[in-house]
Scaffold this active site. Structure first.
Site, PDB file in Angstrom:
ATOM      1  N   GLY A  14       0.286   7.623  10.681  1.00 28.81           N
ATOM      2  CA  GLY A  14       0.275   7.627   9.228  1.00 28.81           C
ATOM      3  C   GLY A  14      -0.532   6.460   8.696  1.00 28.81           C
ATOM      4  N   CYS A  15      -0.127   5.972   7.570  1.00 26.94           N
ATOM      5  CA  CYS A  15      -0.819   4.882   6.886  1.00 26.94           C
ATOM      6  C   CYS A  15      -0.931   3.653   7.785  1.00 26.94           C
ATOM      7  CB  CYS A  15      -0.051   4.531   5.613  1.00 26.94           C
ATOM      8  SG  CYS A  15      -0.615   3.025   4.819  1.00 26.94           S
TER       9      CYS A  15
END
Length: 181
Positions: A14-15
């Site tokens: 993810g981020c």
């Protein structure tokens, strides 16, 4: 594996701002750099990767001292700090750049990562099946300077306060034994 050498681990979960902030807190981790891996475009920019057309994942490159923290322990943190059961999504972040993928740098890492995923699925640790891919590392492109050390450099930003800070606090609570003092 040379027990006197730093190793490199590469995780996409993810981020990269969130994962960088968490892995920086681990005792034995020497350096964490956000970047892009697994795509077809050379020297992609953040804007390129955000289109989803480059096939790159947002990822972090972790340099760690395997005498202090093991690859297995890093895998534990990796799987505990994101949702490895969603394909190309982490929370409200959607797209192939947010996929869950482990990019191994050694045969030993490949074996450990594959066994970890297999065990998680066999023991039904998550309510759904783990979709994390285990792939040989390709070229890792470092993200632009403003992405480096983002959480520590921008604590006043709303995303840092509302999303990253709670994740870091949760990590520190559940992985106290790993946190640098």
């Amino acid at each position: 594996m040379d027990s006197n050498k730093n190793e490199t681990a590469i995780f996409a979960n993810g981020c990269f701002w969130c994962s960088e902030a968490i892995f920086q807190k681990i005792n034995g981790v020497k350096e964490v750099k956000p970047g892009y891996i697994g795509g077809k475009t050379e020297n992609p920019t953040y804007e390129d990767v955000c289109t989803g057309l480059t096939d790159h994942a947002e990822a972090i490159e972790i340099i760690f001292d395997n005498k202090i923290v093991s690859y297995q322990e890093l895998l534990e943190v990796f799987f505990a700090t994101h949702d490895p059961t969603t394909l190309n999504r982490q929370g409200s972040d959607v797209g192939t750049q947010y996929r869950s993928e482990i990019f191994y740098t050694t045969k030993d890492q490949k074996e450990q990562a594959e066994l970890f995923v297999k065990t998680l699925n066999e023991e039904n640790i998550f309510e759904k099946r783990v979709v994390t891919k285990v792939t040989e590392a390709t070229t890792f492109y470092f993200a632009e300077n403003y992405h480096q050390n983002y959480f520590n450099n921008n604590p006043e930003k709303s995303y840092c306060a509302m999303v990253i800070s709670p994740k870091v606090k949760k990590f520190e609570k559940f992985f106290q034994e790993y946190v640098t003092k």
